[in-house]
Design an enzyme around this catalytic site. Structure first.
Site, PDB file in Angstrom:
ATOM      1  N   LYS A 237       7.057  18.287 -11.587  1.00 35.49           N
ATOM      2  CA  LYS A 237       8.243  17.831 -12.332  1.00 35.49           C
ATOM      3  C   LYS A 237       8.158  18.277 -13.792  1.00 35.49           C
ATOM      4  O   LYS A 237       9.153  18.749 -14.361  1.00 35.49           O
ATOM      5  CB  LYS A 237       8.376  16.304 -12.220  1.00 35.49           C
TER       6      LYS A 237
ATOM      7  N   GLN B 285       6.872   7.314 -10.985  1.00 36.48           N
ATOM      8  CA  GLN B 285       6.390   7.898  -9.726  1.00 36.48           C
ATOM      9  C   GLN B 285       5.909   6.790  -8.783  1.00 36.48           C
ATOM     10  O   GLN B 285       5.096   5.948  -9.171  1.00 36.48           O
ATOM     11  CB  GLN B 285       5.254   8.890 -10.030  1.00 36.48           C
TER      12      GLN B 285
ATOM     13  N   ASP C 221      16.367   8.591 -10.883  1.00 40.76           N
ATOM     14  CA  ASP C 221      16.056   8.564  -9.452  1.00 40.76           C
ATOM     15  C   ASP C 221      17.135   7.832  -8.655  1.00 40.76           C
ATOM     16  O   ASP C 221      17.136   7.896  -7.425  1.00 40.76           O
ATOM     17  CB  ASP C 221      14.714   7.837  -9.246  1.00 40.76           C
TER      18      ASP C 221
END
Ligand code: NDP
Length: 283
Positions: free
Chosen positions: A52, A96, A119
């Site tokens: 990422k 994460q 997200d």
């Protein structure tokens, strides 16, 4: 339409558009920023986080990394998220997953400002998606939709069958297809006669996590097959949830594994971050 839906090529096209948008935003004095928070040292999570960061760098997006030790308390993590929520350089915050057991995942996801929830997992954004007015949409299912769009698939009136009902893939992708006027069937482990359900699909989306469990001969002739599954078999081989070769013989188009949905997920994270930055620029 090519039979193999090339996720790498579609992702590369979208990343070019993203890079151009970043240049335009910088021209307006806005550099898109993504904060990535990793707690602990799960090796797979480390790999994802590094990917990422690199993708951000390549796209010209400011990447703000926070690698925290496994002993980080929930309160410390919540305090960091608060800081990032208030940091004007940050348009997207990604924590994460999975988090260590002593941290309540939903508490953390709900702490992220819905306006920076790159997200798309915050209940506010889930609700916006469910009510047909999305803000941030989760990356993997959003990537699936972009693939269908780039492949020229019009979902209006189509029978879409989704196998898997997780919050990160199955459920949101079903809502996204519904928003595009498909008739959606959402299957899961208690579904009766899965082969018959799969056989109805004009578009099949598999997100189960079981190697090649969907057999090629279940698939309707001419169907479009999107395989989200990533399953390791043996030392090195990755396979999807669909029996690829047999499915390919019947499908009009199909995603390979690897090289299908996989490359789209990070691309859509960048896309979401840039969308967030566009909203900041418009303020
Ligand atoms: P989950 O394990 O959270 O969900 C799996 C779903 O499959 C559940 O809804 C489960 O049903 C259903 N299921 C399990 N067994 C069967 C069965 N025999 N018949 C029908 N349905 C079944 O998985 P995720 O959604 O997180 O991920 C799915 C796959 O996608 C995995 O392979 C994962 O690695 C991959 N993935 C890939 C990404 C990418 O970037 N390419 C990103 C995210 C995921 P029930 O709810 O009843 O238990």
């Amino acid at each position: 339409m090519d039979k193999i839906i090339d996720g790498k090529a579609i992702a590369a096209d979208i990343r070019e558009e993203i890079a151009a948008d970043v240049v335009a935003l910088k021209g307006q004095g806005v550099t898109p920023g993504l904060a990535v928070v990793l707690v602990g040292d799960d090796p797979a999570s480390r790999v994802y986080v590094t990917m990422k960061e690199k993708a951000c760098e390549k796209a010209g997006i400011f990447s703000d990394e926070h690698k925290l030790p496994a002993e980080t308390t929930e309160a410390q993590l919540l305090a960091l998220i608060d800081e990032l929520n208030n940091d004007p350089r940050i348009d997207g915050i990604l924590v994460q997953l999975p988090l260590p057991d002593h941290i309540d995942e939903s508490k953390v996801l709900e702490k992220i400002s819905p306006a920076k929830d790159a997200d798309g997992f915050h209940p506010y954004n889930v609700g916006r998606l469910a009510t047909g007015n999305p803000l941030f949409q989760p990356c993997t299912p959003y990537g699936v939709m972009k693939m269908l769009e780039h492949t020229g698939v019009d979902l209006t009136g189509k029978e879409v069958v989704v196998v898997g009902r997780s919050n990160i893939v199955g459920k949101p992708v079903a809502l996204m297809c519904l928003a595009q006027h498909a008739t959606v069937t959402l299957c899961h482990s208690r579904t009766k006669d899965l082969p018959a359900k799969v056989g109805q699909a004009d578009v099949l989306i598999a997100a189960v996590g079981r190697p090649e469990m969907i057999k090629g001969d279940w698939i309707k002739e001419g169907a479009v097959v999107i395989d989200v599954g990533v399953n390791r078999v043996g030392e090195k081989k990755l396979v999807g949830d669909v029996e690829f070769e047999a499915a390919k013989a019947r499908a009009s188009a199909i995603t390979p594994v690897p090289g299908g949905v996989g490359p789209m997920t990070i691309t859509m994270l960048l896309y979401n971050t840039v969308e967030g930055a566009k909203r900041r620029a418009a303020q």
